[in-house]
Every structure is written in C-alpha cells, then in structure tokens.
Motif scaffolding. Structure first.
Motif, short mmCIF file in Angstrom:
data_model
loop_
_atom_site.label_atom_id
_atom_site.label_comp_id
_atom_site.label_asym_id
_atom_site.label_seq_id
_atom_site.Cartn_x
_atom_site.Cartn_y
_atom_site.Cartn_z
N LYS A 106 0.91 -1.43 -0.15
CA LYS A 106 0.02 -0.08 0.08
C LYS A 106 0.90 1.35 0.00
O LYS A 106 0.59 2.02 -0.87
N GLU A 110 1.19 3.73 -3.17
CA GLU A 110 0.77 5.21 -3.01
C GLU A 110 1.75 6.32 -3.01
O GLU A 110 1.53 7.30 -3.69
N TYR A 125 -10.68 6.92 -4.74
CA TYR A 125 -10.53 5.46 -4.51
C TYR A 125 -9.52 4.92 -5.71
O TYR A 125 -9.78 5.20 -6.86
N LYS A 126 -8.51 4.43 -5.08
CA LYS A 126 -7.42 4.06 -5.93
C LYS A 126 -7.44 2.50 -6.21
O LYS A 126 -7.11 1.69 -5.18
N SER A 145 -10.95 2.57 3.74
CA SER A 145 -9.77 3.13 3.10
C SER A 145 -10.18 3.47 1.54
O SER A 145 -11.43 3.29 1.10
N HIS A 147 -8.06 2.31 -1.06
CA HIS A 147 -7.11 1.43 -1.62
C HIS A 147 -7.70 0.04 -1.67
O HIS A 147 -7.98 -0.54 -0.74
N CYS A 149 -6.17 -3.84 -4.28
CA CYS A 149 -5.31 -4.19 -5.18
C CYS A 149 -6.16 -5.39 -5.85
O CYS A 149 -6.67 -6.16 -5.30
N CYS A 166 -13.42 -1.46 0.96
CA CYS A 166 -12.98 -0.08 1.37
C CYS A 166 -14.30 0.82 1.84
O CYS A 166 -13.79 1.57 2.85
#
Length: 199
Positions: A106, A110, A125-126, A145, A147, A149, A166
C-alpha cells in the motif's frame, strides 16, 4: 423494512428516495501497474481491469445510491524497478506477487503514484491492477480506506467486492464483527457482491 422468517428477524433494509440528497458522489481511478517480476529485459506485464468490471462496478454502486459523476479515470504506473521487484515478488524461480508481502504494498504504491501524478488522486478510490498472480487471492482491500489491489484471475465482480470492503462492509457471512455485519448469511447462499457467489 424488516424481513422475518419463522417470526425471527433475518434481514432489514432501509429504503431511501433516489434523490440527490441521499446520493453519495465518489471519485475512482483504476491504475494499471507495470511490473517485471521475472526481471527479463523488455518483458514487463501491465495489469488491466477485468472485462465488464467498470460497468458492473458503477451499476452496482447506483443501487447503493453512490455515483461516480466524473466516470472512472484510468492511469498507468511503472513498478518495474528492482526495489519493487525484490520486495514483492514471490521467489527466485516462482513468479507472482508474494502473498506474505502483498499487504505491505500500500505505502509503496501510494508513494509511487504520488511521485508521478502529485496530489491529483489523493481523494480518489485508487484501484491497482496487476497482471501478476498472488497465491490464493484475486484482490484485497483495506476496510475504511480508498485503496484496493487486484491480481491476475480477478473478474468483473471482484472490483465491486473489494471496493465495498473499502467502504467498511464485511462479507455477508462474516459473523466475527457485529458492527460491520449485524446479520450474517450462509456462505455463497446469497446473490450479492459481498458473498463469494459471484467469484
């Protein structure tokens, strides 16, 4: 609205009018991560979101009165450097993201994103997409959060599933935390994104 079965409460739903005052707007960016975990010159892999992922994600958000007015943005991120490769690859001869260190990515991701794009995506929101596999999982997210993957093997519903984590939502079959999941259901027996019925 309460749902009862055999005089026991087994579900509840709060119905709100579909007006602006009840809608939440969010910003979302998908990040195609370029990696070269096999350390072969010119053979980098680039992660992409599963076919149908953006549409399914946006449509299911609408059901929860969440909108993405700007649409889903897309950028690319280069993580082919030796430091990233050594920190997160599975092993010397076995390639893919190491499950044991995957949760530690993370901060690195980031920082790499911020280094390339500045603070443009701080409020987004990534969603980071890898072409590499990660043993035993198709994706993960941090509760409360912005984040998440995703790895080789994820499908269109994985995207919504992880982003709902999230938002702070638990699996619908997770009885461990009553604050996140007041009412639980049997594993894979419901038709929703937080069960594994879609995976």
């Amino acid at each position: 609205m309460l749902v009862k079965a055999d005089e026991k409460e087994c579900g509840k739903i709060r119905i709100l009018p579909n007006g602006k005052q009840h809608q939440k707007e969010i910003k979302v960016v998908t990040i195609s991560v370029r990696t070269n975990l096999e350390a072969k010159k010119g053979e980098a892999k680039v992660g992409i979101i599963a076919t149908g992922g953006p549409d399914l994600f946006v449509n299911t958000l609408k059901q929860a009165l969440i909108t993405v007015p700007e649409g889903v943005k897309s950028v690319e991120l280069d993580c082919t450097d030796e430091e990233f490769t050594n920190a997160y690859k599975k092993g010397e001869k076995i390639y893919g993201i190491n499950i044991d260190t995957s949760w530690e990515m993370k901060e690195t991701l980031e920082q790499t994103l911020q280094k390339k794009y500045g603070h443009v995506y701080d409020e987004y929101y990534k969603l980071f997409f890898f072409a590499d596999s990660c043993e035993g999982i198709n994706g993960y997210a941090y509760y409360d959060s912005k984040h998440a993957c995703f790895f080789d093997g994820h499908n269109a519903s994985t995207v919504g599933h992880e982003v709902y984590h999230c938002f702070g939502l638990a699996h619908t079959f997770d009885f461990r935390d009553s604050k996140r999941c007041e009412i639980g259901y049997r594993y894979t027996k419901t038709n929703n994104m937080l069960d594994y019925s879609h995976h």
